[in-house]
Write a protein that holds these residues in place. Structure first.
Motif, PDB file in Angstrom:
ATOM      1  N   UNK A 156       2.443 -10.528   2.286  1.00 57.65           N
ATOM      2  CA  UNK A 156       3.506  -9.955   1.453  1.00 57.65           C
ATOM      3  C   UNK A 156       3.033  -9.840   0.011  1.00 57.65           C
ATOM      4  N   UNK A 157       2.407 -10.861  -0.511  1.00 59.65           N
ATOM      5  CA  UNK A 157       1.898 -10.813  -1.887  1.00 59.65           C
ATOM      6  C   UNK A 157       0.836  -9.738  -2.049  1.00 59.65           C
ATOM      7  N   UNK A 158      -0.050  -9.600  -1.066  1.00 60.44           N
ATOM      8  CA  UNK A 158      -1.081  -8.560  -1.117  1.00 60.44           C
ATOM      9  C   UNK A 158      -0.449  -7.175  -1.170  1.00 60.44           C
ATOM     10  N   UNK A 159       0.566  -6.934  -0.335  1.00 61.08           N
ATOM     11  CA  UNK A 159       1.229  -5.630  -0.310  1.00 61.08           C
ATOM     12  C   UNK A 159       1.977  -5.365  -1.612  1.00 61.08           C
ATOM     13  N   UNK A 160       2.607  -6.384  -2.157  1.00 58.37           N
ATOM     14  CA  UNK A 160       3.305  -6.212  -3.432  1.00 58.37           C
ATOM     15  C   UNK A 160       2.334  -5.875  -4.556  1.00 58.37           C
ATOM     16  N   UNK A 161       1.214  -6.542  -4.578  1.00 53.90           N
ATOM     17  CA  UNK A 161       0.220  -6.286  -5.622  1.00 53.90           C
ATOM     18  C   UNK A 161      -0.344  -4.879  -5.499  1.00 53.90           C
ATOM     19  N   UNK A 162      -0.517  -4.398  -4.285  1.00 53.96           N
ATOM     20  CA  UNK A 162      -1.090  -3.066  -4.069  1.00 53.96           C
ATOM     21  C   UNK A 162      -0.042  -1.966  -4.046  1.00 53.96           C
ATOM     22  N   UNK A 163       1.201  -2.268  -4.435  1.00 55.84           N
ATOM     23  CA  UNK A 163       2.278  -1.277  -4.575  1.00 55.84           C
ATOM     24  C   UNK A 163       2.667  -0.603  -3.271  1.00 55.84           C
ATOM     25  N   UNK A 164       2.420  -1.234  -2.128  1.00 52.44           N
ATOM     26  CA  UNK A 164       2.854  -0.641  -0.874  1.00 52.44           C
ATOM     27  C   UNK A 164       4.304  -0.981  -0.580  1.00 52.44           C
TER      28      UNK A 164
END
Length: 194
Positions: free
Chosen positions: A28-36
């Protein structure tokens, strides 16, 4: 107890669900950081249309399949719309618009867009601009010369992330485009896991 014993005792208490929760939160954090998911507005859509001529046309050179594609890229406030006209799988001409997103109305899923530059590219063997691109050039040129900008709305009428389908409507022209997301693969893989 020594510090080492405290650490090993803590590690023995870790269960499988602890590891899964850590992986889930990390994803979830990875997706939030990558604006997905959430964060800055991002759209990366590819839209496709096949063009047909009248069945009564006698000229055999016009029987090749003609296509018109639209690539929509919105990152933050920057917007890029690229229309490509092709025949027989080859791009003959394109017009690319650059501008900015002025606002987003969440209730109607509508982006307020403003375009201030347009560039035309054409295959060197092409003598004239194809009709759809020529029409876009004529309309754009008139508005850009008169007002300096082109303002319009782009509404997300329908979207389905599972089947990778987005229906976009432009106003005031009223044109509809059926699109696929260029960023949907990561979201689909993530959704398939859960």
């Amino acid at each position: 107890m020594t510090k080492w014993h405290v650490i090993t005792a803590g590690l023995k208490r870790i269960r499988l669900w602890h590891c899964l929760a850590a992986v889930f939160i990390g994803t979830i954090l990875f997706l939030l950081i990558n604006n997905d998911i959430g964060g800055e507005d991002t759209l990366d859509l590819s839209c496709y249309a096949e063009l047909y001529s009248s069945p009564f046309v006698v000229d055999e050179t016009l029987t090749f399949k003609k296509t018109l594609t639209l690539d929509i890229k919105l990152e933050g406030d920057d917007i890029k719309l690229a229309y490509h006209y092709g025949r027989g799988g080859k791009t003959l001409a394109s017009i690319v618009y650059h501008g900015e997103s002025l606002a987003f109305e969440a209730g109607t899923m509508t982006y307020k867009l403003q375009v201030d530059t347009a560039s035309v590219k054409m295959d060197l063997l092409q003598v004239d601009l194809p009709g759809p691109i020529q029409d876009a050039v004529n309309k754009s040129r008139g508005v850009l010369v008169k007002d300096g900008v082109i303002t319009f709305d782009m509404q997300i009428v329908d979207f389905d992330t599972i089947n990778d389908f987005t229906l976009v409507k432009f106003k005031p022209s009223g044109s509809f485009w059926a699109c696929r997301s260029n960023r949907a693969a990561l979201i689909k893989e993530f959704a398939a896991v859960f």
